[in-house]
Design an enzyme around this catalytic site. Structure first.
Site, PDB file in Angstrom:
ATOM      1  N   HIS A  64      64.651  76.707  97.938  1.00 56.49           N
ATOM      2  CA  HIS A  64      63.989  77.705  97.073  1.00 56.49           C
ATOM      3  C   HIS A  64      62.478  77.520  97.055  1.00 56.49           C
ATOM      4  O   HIS A  64      61.829  77.775  96.043  1.00 56.49           O
ATOM      5  CB  HIS A  64      64.564  77.590  95.657  1.00 56.49           C
ATOM      6  CG  HIS A  64      66.029  77.814  95.603  1.00 56.49           C
ATOM      7  ND1 HIS A  64      66.617  79.056  95.721  1.00 56.49           N
ATOM      8  CD2 HIS A  64      67.054  76.936  95.493  1.00 56.49           C
ATOM      9  CE1 HIS A  64      67.932  78.942  95.674  1.00 56.49           C
ATOM     10  NE2 HIS A  64      68.230  77.660  95.530  1.00 56.49           N
ATOM     11  N   GLU A 110      61.296  59.773  89.279  1.00 55.30           N
ATOM     12  CA  GLU A 110      60.677  58.484  88.964  1.00 55.30           C
ATOM     13  C   GLU A 110      60.043  57.870  90.208  1.00 55.30           C
ATOM     14  O   GLU A 110      58.929  57.351  90.165  1.00 55.30           O
ATOM     15  CB  GLU A 110      61.723  57.543  88.355  1.00 55.30           C
ATOM     16  CG  GLU A 110      61.261  56.116  88.114  1.00 55.30           C
ATOM     17  CD  GLU A 110      60.049  55.999  87.192  1.00 55.30           C
ATOM     18  OE1 GLU A 110      59.679  56.998  86.545  1.00 55.30           O
ATOM     19  OE2 GLU A 110      59.440  54.918  87.146  1.00 55.30           O
ATOM     20  N   CYS A 118      42.653  51.372  73.717  1.00 56.08           N
ATOM     21  CA  CYS A 118      41.722  50.365  73.196  1.00 56.08           C
ATOM     22  C   CYS A 118      42.488  49.137  72.719  1.00 56.08           C
ATOM     23  O   CYS A 118      43.694  49.172  72.525  1.00 56.08           O
ATOM     24  CB  CYS A 118      40.949  50.941  72.022  1.00 56.08           C
ATOM     25  SG  CYS A 118      40.024  52.413  72.425  1.00 56.08           S
ATOM     26  N   LYS A 120      56.033  56.927  90.591  1.00 52.56           N
ATOM     27  CA  LYS A 120      55.567  55.601  91.003  1.00 52.56           C
ATOM     28  C   LYS A 120      54.561  55.711  92.138  1.00 52.56           C
ATOM     29  O   LYS A 120      53.489  55.127  92.134  1.00 52.56           O
ATOM     30  CB  LYS A 120      56.762  54.739  91.439  1.00 52.56           C
ATOM     31  CG  LYS A 120      57.654  54.276  90.321  1.00 52.56           C
ATOM     32  CD  LYS A 120      57.065  53.170  89.489  1.00 52.56           C
ATOM     33  CE  LYS A 120      56.416  53.501  88.201  1.00 52.56           C
ATOM     34  NZ  LYS A 120      56.880  54.369  87.207  1.00 52.56           N
ATOM     35  N   ASN A 135      40.382  50.699  66.823  1.00 53.68           N
ATOM     36  CA  ASN A 135      41.373  51.209  67.764  1.00 53.68           C
ATOM     37  C   ASN A 135      42.076  52.358  67.040  1.00 53.68           C
ATOM     38  O   ASN A 135      42.538  52.200  65.923  1.00 53.68           O
ATOM     39  CB  ASN A 135      42.380  50.098  68.123  1.00 53.68           C
ATOM     40  CG  ASN A 135      43.333  50.539  69.221  1.00 53.68           C
ATOM     41  OD1 ASN A 135      43.167  51.626  69.794  1.00 53.68           O
ATOM     42  ND2 ASN A 135      44.331  49.732  69.508  1.00 53.68           N
ATOM     43  N   GLY A 136      42.095  53.546  67.672  1.00 56.60           N
ATOM     44  CA  GLY A 136      42.724  54.704  67.032  1.00 56.60           C
ATOM     45  C   GLY A 136      41.806  55.906  67.149  1.00 56.60           C
ATOM     46  O   GLY A 136      40.853  55.913  67.925  1.00 56.60           O
ATOM     47  N   TRP A 149      38.925  52.376  75.680  1.00 53.15           N
ATOM     48  CA  TRP A 149      39.391  53.355  76.671  1.00 53.15           C
ATOM     49  C   TRP A 149      38.909  54.690  76.127  1.00 53.15           C
ATOM     50  O   TRP A 149      39.401  55.164  75.094  1.00 53.15           O
ATOM     51  CB  TRP A 149      40.912  53.313  76.790  1.00 53.15           C
ATOM     52  CG  TRP A 149      41.460  54.061  77.958  1.00 53.15           C
ATOM     53  CD1 TRP A 149      41.311  53.746  79.282  1.00 53.15           C
ATOM     54  CD2 TRP A 149      42.248  55.259  77.929  1.00 53.15           C
ATOM     55  NE1 TRP A 149      41.962  54.658  80.072  1.00 53.15           N
ATOM     56  CE2 TRP A 149      42.536  55.600  79.285  1.00 53.15           C
ATOM     57  CE3 TRP A 149      42.736  56.061  76.928  1.00 53.15           C
ATOM     58  CZ2 TRP A 149      43.296  56.719  79.625  1.00 53.15           C
ATOM     59  CZ3 TRP A 149      43.503  57.169  77.267  1.00 53.15           C
ATOM     60  CH2 TRP A 149      43.759  57.496  78.603  1.00 53.15           C
ATOM     61  N   LYS A 202      48.048  51.578  80.202  1.00 53.63           N
ATOM     62  CA  LYS A 202      49.447  51.156  80.073  1.00 53.63           C
ATOM     63  C   LYS A 202      50.134  51.891  78.928  1.00 53.63           C
ATOM     64  O   LYS A 202      51.307  52.199  79.000  1.00 53.63           O
ATOM     65  CB  LYS A 202      49.531  49.652  79.826  1.00 53.63           C
ATOM     66  CG  LYS A 202      50.969  49.131  79.692  1.00 53.63           C
ATOM     67  CD  LYS A 202      51.794  49.405  80.940  1.00 53.63           C
ATOM     68  CE  LYS A 202      53.222  48.947  80.802  1.00 53.63           C
ATOM     69  NZ  LYS A 202      54.053  49.435  81.936  1.00 53.63           N
ATOM     70  N   ARG A 207      46.103  47.317  79.648  1.00 50.44           N
ATOM     71  CA  ARG A 207      46.263  48.525  78.831  1.00 50.44           C
ATOM     72  C   ARG A 207      45.324  49.632  79.249  1.00 50.44           C
ATOM     73  O   ARG A 207      45.464  50.774  78.834  1.00 50.44           O
ATOM     74  CB  ARG A 207      46.015  48.189  77.345  1.00 50.44           C
ATOM     75  CG  ARG A 207      47.005  47.241  76.734  1.00 50.44           C
ATOM     76  CD  ARG A 207      46.426  46.477  75.556  1.00 50.44           C
ATOM     77  NE  ARG A 207      45.948  47.290  74.490  1.00 50.44           N
ATOM     78  CZ  ARG A 207      46.613  47.470  73.330  1.00 50.44           C
ATOM     79  NH1 ARG A 207      47.791  46.913  73.178  1.00 50.44           N
ATOM     80  NH2 ARG A 207      46.124  48.186  72.367  1.00 50.44           N
ATOM     81  N   GLU A 220      51.161  57.484  91.045  1.00 52.75           N
ATOM     82  CA  GLU A 220      50.291  56.849  90.044  1.00 52.75           C
ATOM     83  C   GLU A 220      49.642  55.566  90.555  1.00 52.75           C
ATOM     84  O   GLU A 220      48.613  55.145  90.016  1.00 52.75           O
ATOM     85  CB  GLU A 220      51.024  56.597  88.738  1.00 52.75           C
ATOM     86  CG  GLU A 220      52.077  55.533  88.757  1.00 52.75           C
ATOM     87  CD  GLU A 220      52.653  55.295  87.350  1.00 52.75           C
ATOM     88  OE1 GLU A 220      51.923  55.412  86.357  1.00 52.75           O
ATOM     89  OE2 GLU A 220      53.844  54.989  87.251  1.00 52.75           O
TER      90      GLU A 220
END
Ligand code: AGP
Length: 613
Positions: free
Chosen positions: A509, A486, A2, A490, A103-104, A77, A608, A27, A493
């Site tokens: 394996h 990584e 948020c 990328k 927000n929270g 959000w 984000k 965000r 996502e």
């Protein structure tokens, strides 16, 4: 995550808030809203599900009638309660006199809600936030003093909040409170802003006050009053932001992610600029200088993080252990916080977080503290919750990272971890020669990154061969293994292609069962003592019709006979290799997502910064 943007001044608050909310889109959000005082000083609330342009259209009629100069606004959000207009902020009290944005997370909202319903309050939404507006209303009925009622209500609240409130009985005023959720007071010329994120207000002013937990702010166009958690009127220091609006514009780039990939020659430079103590063949990290004795005596390091930052942490494990012989544990923050972790004496804990707001990382930090450990931060956002909670730390100076998929933050985080390894290593057995060799190689990184970026078109062609895949496998050995992780993150996502990173030797394996002509294998084939073994792994892939796309070193004449395509990168020291090897993988993910026409900067379901647990 948020976000809040509030304004008080002489200008029309609505366009300022709408533009500010658009700066917070990166965000992640699913609905938005705003509240203003109308020409009769009544509080009016407008909110819409979906993109901010929906809200903009919805309030456009207001803009023609009058120019409200005070307002609060919010992007939501969803955490508690589905995505809907009803659940969007701001919320109003039962008399329609107060508007509140939050927000929270209110951890004890269920108990509060039960008590308020018992007192006759009716709830319209299924959010945690709505309890706040009714709780304040409840106390206001008794005190007829908004500040007092807010303080009373917050005493009953467990959880985190950044709050902005309008009330009909206090025309022209915004009341705000902060605990555990970043809230910043931005100070303009005869105008003031409250925001969760400087991106929303940097256009108007660089002067900010980072509010502390427990602060309550009364804001009017004449000025601000801040009382702290001890109810003392305070006048905190005003900070100056050291970057400007151009840092959060796409400029010539199609997406923020591409811009941020291309910023890496500069952002990596900024991560080590001013920190090389070449005369002593080591580095200086000002944010840790008060703790050099701890660094000297450390026997174990734990690095806590999430997502890409955890990949940086795992990369840091390889680098620091190799250069300093100090054992390092790279821990998922979300697991660490609940595992009753063991933190032996002489252990130092580092937390890595680009946003400095990730709830799991913040909680893990507090758990490590509860175990008596000193905790240092490696963060990007000055004044963020995590940066303020640590005993010291190192800013990565990557500049604002807007694309949800983290790119320049990763390479800057790894750069800072290299600096830390050199500092620790030179406090131990690392020779001046070794120290100098690493410093000299660090200085060459920007030009080596530039060189890799010149292969962008070639990498886009490779991406075309991957774009229609449903799965992908990323392989690496040694310090290239976390880079493989990584690269896989990328791709998944932003292109929504399932991808996994694996240590290359692990293929036999299990994962090798997945190999066929439909499974692209992206391999990092650095020319080091493991190269021959990695080539053997790739031969196994090729013999099963797997399509190999390799990142390899310039001058490698063998890899091209095995792989469909190769991206050649300059050689460097093992400790610096991840910073170069990750860049082709960032570009592959970017181009695949772009070729698929997806929302590269705001991929579905992602935010984000994940401030929820
Ligand atoms: C990375 O591309 C993702 N956006 C995500 O994994 C991110 O790294 C993670 O949420 C941690 O964020 P932080 O670095 O801000 O704490």
């Amino acid at each position: 995550m948020c976000g809040i943007v509030a304004y008080v001044g002489e200008k029309n608050a609505i366009p300022i808030m709408i533009e500010g909310l658009k700066r917070l889109e990166y965000r992640g959000y699913d609905s938005s809203g705003l509240a203003i005082f109308d020409e009769n000083n009544d509080v009016k609330i407008y909110k819409k599900e979906g993109k901010i342009v929906e809200l903009e259209r919805h309030v456009s009629h207001v803009m023609t009638k009058y120019s409200p100069t005070v307002g609060i606004s919010h992007t939501r959000w969803a955490t508690h309660g589905v995505v809907s207009e009803v659940n969007a902020h701001p919320f109003c009290d039962s008399e329609g006199k107060m508007a509140l944005a939050h927000n929270g997370i209110i951890e004890n909202y269920k108990d509060l809600k039960t008590n308020l319903i018992a007192k006759g309050y009716e709830f319209k939404s299924d959010t945690d936030t709505e309890v706040l507006v009714h709780l304040i209303h409840y106390y206001y009925q008794q005190d007829k003093d908004l500040m007092k009622s807010l303080k009373q209500a917050l005493k009953a609240v467990e959880g985190t909040y950044g709050i902005a409130i309008l009330h009909k009985d206090y025309p022209g005023q915004i009341l705000s409170a902060k605990k555990g959720s970043t809230l910043i007071l931005a100070i303009g010329n005869d105008e003031f802003f409250l925001t969760s994120d400087i991106n929303a207000t940097i256009k108007h002013t660089k002067k900010v006050i980072y509010l502390e937990d427990g602060d309550i702010v009364k804001l009017t166009k004449e000025g601000y009053e801040i009382t702290n958690s001890q109810n003392i009127l305070i006048n905190p220091e005003i900070s100056e932001i050291d970057w400007d609006i151009s840092a959060i514009d796409k400029g010539k780039y199609k997406h923020f992610m591409l811009k941020e990939i291309y910023e890496q020659p500069t952002s990596v430079l900024n991560a080590f600029r001013g920190r090389l103590a070449e005369d002593l063949y080591t580095v200086r990290l000002g944010g840790l200088s008060q703790n050099y004795a701890d660094l000297r005596n450390v026997k174990r390091i734990q690095i806590l993080a999430c997502g890409t930052s955890w990949h940086a942490a795992l990369t840091g494990k390889y680098i620091i252990e190799n250069l300093t012989r100090i054992p390092v544990d790279a821990e998922y923050a979300s697991e660490y916080r609940y595992r009753n972790p063991i933190v032996p004496d002489d252990t130092l804990v580092f937390v890595i977080s680009q946003s400095g707001e990730t709830a799991d990382t913040l909680a893990a930090l507090k758990e490590a503290r509860a175990k008596g450990a000193k905790v240092f931060g490696i963060t990007n956002v000055v004044g963020s919750a995590i940066a303020r909670e640590t005993d010291g730390g190192v800013y990565i100076h990557a500049g604002s990272e807007v694309g949800v998929a983290s790119t320049k933050a990763f390479t800057s985080q790894v750069t800072v971890l290299v600096l830390l390894a050199i500092l620790l290593g030179r406090m131990r057995h690392m020779s001046p020669t070794d120290g100098l060799t690493h410093l000299e190689e660090l200085k060459k990184l920007p030009e080596k990154i530039e060189k890799i970026l010149t292969q962008n078109d070639h990498i886009r062609e490779i991406s075309k061969k991957i774009a229609n895949s449903h799965n992908a496998l990323y392989l690496g050995r040694g310090v290239d293994y976390p880079v493989a992780l990584e690269g896989a993150l990328k791709l998944k996502e932003i292109s929504y292609i399932h991808a996994e990173g694996y240590p290359a030797a692990e293929m036999k394996h299990g994962p090798i069962a997945l190999i066929d002509e439909n499974m692209p294998v992206i391999a990092i084939a650095s020319k080091d003592f493991l190269y021959d073994k990695l080539v053997s792994n790739l031969q196994e892939v090729k013999s099963r019709k797997g399509k190999i796309y390799a990142v390899a070193n310039e001058g490698d004449t063998l890899i091209g006979t095995i792989a469909e395509e190769v991206v050649y990168v300059p050689e460097t020291l093992p400790a610096l290799r991840p910073i170069l090897n990750v860049i082709p993988l960032q570009l592959i993910a970017y181009h695949v997502a772009d070729l698929k026409g997806l929302d590269v900067d705001q991929p579905r379901n992602l935010a984000k910064s994940v401030t929820v647990e």
